[in-house]
Design a protein around this motif. Structure first.
Motif, mmCIF file in Angstrom:
data_model
loop_
_atom_site.group_PDB
_atom_site.id
_atom_site.type_symbol
_atom_site.label_atom_id
_atom_site.label_comp_id
_atom_site.label_asym_id
_atom_site.label_seq_id
_atom_site.Cartn_x
_atom_site.Cartn_y
_atom_site.Cartn_z
ATOM 1 N N THR A 1 55.652 81.989 41.894
ATOM 2 C CA THR A 1 56.359 81.303 42.993
ATOM 3 C C THR A 1 57.087 82.271 43.934
ATOM 4 O OG1 THR A 1 58.552 80.866 42.022
ATOM 5 C CG2 THR A 1 56.804 79.311 41.455
ATOM 6 N N LEU A 2 56.676 83.534 43.950
ATOM 7 C CA LEU A 2 57.310 84.495 44.853
ATOM 8 C C LEU A 2 56.595 84.537 46.195
ATOM 9 C CD1 LEU A 2 57.794 87.391 42.274
ATOM 10 C CD2 LEU A 2 59.516 85.771 43.096
ATOM 11 N N LEU A 3 55.431 83.915 46.244
ATOM 12 C CA LEU A 3 54.593 83.959 47.441
ATOM 13 C C LEU A 3 53.889 82.611 47.527
ATOM 14 C CD1 LEU A 3 53.709 86.273 49.426
ATOM 15 C CD2 LEU A 3 51.786 86.676 47.878
ATOM 16 N N ARG A 4 53.690 82.124 48.776
ATOM 17 C CA ARG A 4 53.015 80.841 48.947
ATOM 18 C C ARG A 4 51.545 81.035 49.262
ATOM 19 N NH1 ARG A 4 54.419 75.789 49.618
ATOM 20 N NH2 ARG A 4 56.612 75.216 49.340
ATOM 21 N N ALA A 5 50.692 80.214 48.659
ATOM 22 C CA ALA A 5 49.262 80.263 48.974
ATOM 23 C C ALA A 5 49.021 79.570 50.316
ATOM 24 C CB ALA A 5 48.470 79.578 47.876
ATOM 25 N N ASP A 6 47.916 79.901 50.965
ATOM 26 C CA ASP A 6 47.545 79.232 52.220
ATOM 27 C C ASP A 6 46.810 77.926 51.930
ATOM 28 O OD1 ASP A 6 48.520 81.481 53.528
ATOM 29 O OD2 ASP A 6 46.554 82.459 53.573
ATOM 30 N N ALA A 7 46.071 77.896 50.840
ATOM 31 C CA ALA A 7 45.302 76.694 50.488
ATOM 32 C C ALA A 7 45.017 76.720 48.998
ATOM 33 C CB ALA A 7 43.997 76.651 51.277
ATOM 34 N N GLY A 8 44.621 75.547 48.465
ATOM 35 C CA GLY A 8 44.308 75.449 47.043
ATOM 36 C C GLY A 8 45.533 75.035 46.249
ATOM 37 N N SER A 9 45.375 74.946 44.938
ATOM 38 C CA SER A 9 46.490 74.518 44.104
ATOM 39 C C SER A 9 46.552 75.354 42.833
ATOM 40 C CB SER A 9 46.322 73.033 43.731
ATOM 41 O OG SER A 9 45.168 72.889 42.931
ATOM 42 N N ALA A 10 47.766 75.409 42.274
ATOM 43 C CA ALA A 10 47.946 76.134 41.023
ATOM 44 C C ALA A 10 49.073 75.478 40.251
ATOM 45 C CB ALA A 10 48.285 77.595 41.297
ATOM 46 N N SER A 11 48.868 75.342 38.939
ATOM 47 C CA SER A 11 49.954 74.864 38.092
ATOM 48 C C SER A 11 50.162 75.824 36.934
ATOM 49 C CB SER A 11 49.671 73.451 37.576
ATOM 50 O OG SER A 11 48.630 73.491 36.632
ATOM 51 N N ALA B 1 45.745 84.913 52.795
ATOM 52 C CA ALA B 1 45.427 86.012 53.709
ATOM 53 C C ALA B 1 46.733 86.655 54.150
ATOM 54 C CB ALA B 1 44.665 85.480 54.925
ATOM 55 N N TYR B 2 46.693 87.950 54.400
ATOM 56 C CA TYR B 2 47.823 88.624 55.055
ATOM 57 C C TYR B 2 47.388 88.838 56.501
ATOM 58 C CZ TYR B 2 49.542 89.634 50.333
ATOM 59 O OH TYR B 2 49.994 89.539 49.040
ATOM 60 N N GLY B 3 48.021 88.170 57.441
ATOM 61 C CA GLY B 3 47.558 88.215 58.830
ATOM 62 C C GLY B 3 46.153 87.633 58.860
ATOM 63 N N ASP B 4 45.197 88.365 59.411
ATOM 64 C CA ASP B 4 43.830 87.835 59.391
ATOM 65 C C ASP B 4 42.960 88.517 58.332
ATOM 66 O OD1 ASP B 4 43.585 90.219 60.651
ATOM 67 O OD2 ASP B 4 42.946 89.413 62.598
ATOM 68 N N ALA B 5 43.613 89.183 57.372
ATOM 69 C CA ALA B 5 42.858 89.805 56.285
ATOM 70 C C ALA B 5 42.897 88.926 55.038
ATOM 71 C CB ALA B 5 43.429 91.187 55.971
ATOM 72 N N PRO B 6 41.785 88.219 54.743
ATOM 73 C CA PRO B 6 41.797 87.364 53.551
ATOM 74 C C PRO B 6 41.793 88.213 52.281
ATOM 75 C CG PRO B 6 39.621 87.359 54.574
ATOM 76 C CD PRO B 6 40.502 88.197 55.456
ATOM 77 N N GLY C 1 52.179 73.187 33.391
ATOM 78 C CA GLY C 1 52.175 71.793 33.803
ATOM 79 C C GLY C 1 52.913 71.516 35.101
ATOM 80 N N PHE C 2 53.490 72.535 35.729
ATOM 81 C CA PHE C 2 54.239 72.339 36.973
ATOM 82 C C PHE C 2 53.492 72.972 38.146
ATOM 83 C CE2 PHE C 2 57.492 72.756 33.577
ATOM 84 C CZ PHE C 2 57.955 71.452 33.596
ATOM 85 N N ASP C 3 53.520 72.281 39.273
ATOM 86 C CA ASP C 3 52.842 72.768 40.470
ATOM 87 C C ASP C 3 53.665 73.884 41.122
ATOM 88 O OD1 ASP C 3 50.604 71.700 42.591
ATOM 89 O OD2 ASP C 3 52.344 72.634 43.563
ATOM 90 N N VAL C 4 53.026 75.025 41.404
ATOM 91 C CA VAL C 4 53.790 76.163 41.927
ATOM 92 C C VAL C 4 54.362 75.892 43.319
ATOM 93 C CG1 VAL C 4 52.624 77.936 40.554
ATOM 94 C CG2 VAL C 4 51.740 77.367 42.815
ATOM 95 N N ALA C 5 53.693 75.038 44.093
ATOM 96 C CA ALA C 5 54.169 74.779 45.461
ATOM 97 C C ALA C 5 55.271 73.729 45.486
ATOM 98 C CB ALA C 5 53.003 74.344 46.345
ATOM 99 N N THR C 6 55.156 72.684 44.663
ATOM 100 C CA THR C 6 56.102 71.575 44.762
ATOM 101 C C THR C 6 57.167 71.578 43.661
ATOM 102 O OG1 THR C 6 54.639 70.126 43.505
ATOM 103 C CG2 THR C 6 54.383 70.098 45.895
#
Ligand SMILES: Nc1ncnc2c1ncn2[C@@H]1O[C@H](COP(=O)(O)OP(=O)(O)O)[C@@H](O)[C@H]1O
Ligand SMILES: [Mg+2]
Length: 265
Positions: A53-63, A14-19, A66-71
């Motif tokens: 990897t230029l932006l972080r998700a609020d929830a969920g996962s993505a690879s 979401a950007y602010g409170d706009a999902p 084979g690599f996790d975008v968050a970690t």
């Protein structure tokens, strides 16, 4: 090894409170061209930026690869290349100089040879020595895609590669993208154009109201609708076919046995 090079589960942003993304699930098979189709503002760029990897998700996962975008963002970055909506080429330099510059930055051995090979692959050999400022939109975008290929990243994101191009430029970019997948690169491209998805992609994902509502091959998608009643109508050329026939051929594309329409002087 999983067949999915990009694997997304329940991604939210979401950007602010706009999902914008409300639980996106997506799989992109290795070596495919997958079109992420969605109208303007659907969240395509947001999703691509999270995967890159230029932006972080609020929830969920993505690879990715084979690599996790968050970690594991550094490993993801090492495996991808992103070509944005606005071409990132240097106007002052020639096409070849742009390629050599990127090759140097990415520490690729023999930058000159890499540049020449990519110019050849994207039909830019002749234009290679000229300043990018003199290029057409289609040539510029092809150069941009060629630059994204330096160092052979296994995964390429193309964010609206043909938006703003005329039909001829679009046809040139389509050929360049088709070329990518023939080399085994996995391509995720975003587009607002149904026709572009149909032309280019083996897989289509439709992003609508924050979710991927369908994800499959074009044949699978077509099976979602009952077959149309057969009607016999005279086939009229599309406006795009007429335009291309008159403005000039973009390298022969007419299937065998079907002569290309003659361009009128
Ligand atoms: N940095 C931002 N801050 C606030 N809102 C944004 C930002 N980036 C995008 N948006 C909004 O998020 C929605 C999705 O944008 P985007 O991902 O660019 O869609 P698309 O690429 O499909 O056109 C749009 O409504 C857009 O206005
Ligand atoms: Mg966008």
């Amino acid at each position: 090894m999983s067949a999915a090079v990009i694997d997304v589960h329940g991604l939210e942003k979401a950007y602010g409170d706009a999902p914008v993304l409300r639980g996106v699930d997506l799989t992109v098979p290795r070596g495919s061209i997958t079109a992420l189709l969605g109208s303007n503002g659907a969240g395509k760029t947001t999703l691509v930026r999270i995967l890159a990897t230029l932006l972080r998700a609020d929830a969920g996962s993505a690879s990715v690869a084979g690599f996790d975008v968050a970690t594991q963002p550094a490993q993801v970055r090492g495996a991808i290349s992103l070509t944005g909506q606005f071409a990132a080429v240097d106007e002052i330099l020639s096409g070849r100089e742009n390629l050599v510059l990127v090759a140097r930055l990415r520490h690729v051995p023999d930058p000159g040879a890499v540049a020449d090979e990519l110019l050849e692959r994207f039909s830019l050999t002749e234009a290679g020595g000229k300043r990018v400022a003199t290029y057409s939109g289609g040539m510029r975008r092809r150069l941009d895609i060629a630059m994204s290929l330096v160092g052979d990243p296994p995964v390429i994101f193309l964010d609206e590669p043909t938006t703003g191009l005329d039909p001829q430029g679009r046809a040139e970019v389509w050929r360049a993208v088709g070329e990518l997948a023939r080399q085994g690169t996995t391509v995720l491209l975003t587009t607002q154009y149904l026709e572009e998805a149909e032309q280019l992609a083996d897989q289509v994902a439709i992003l609508h109201e924050g979710r991927v509502v369908v994800n499959g091959t074009i044949a699978e998608l077509k099976r979602l609708l009952p077959p149309a009643r057969v009607e016999y109508v005279e086939k009229q050329p599309t406006l795009e076919e007429v335009f291309l026939a008159v403005v000039g051929p973009v390298r022969a594309t007419a299937p065998a046995g079907e002569p290309a329409p003659e361009a009128t002087p």
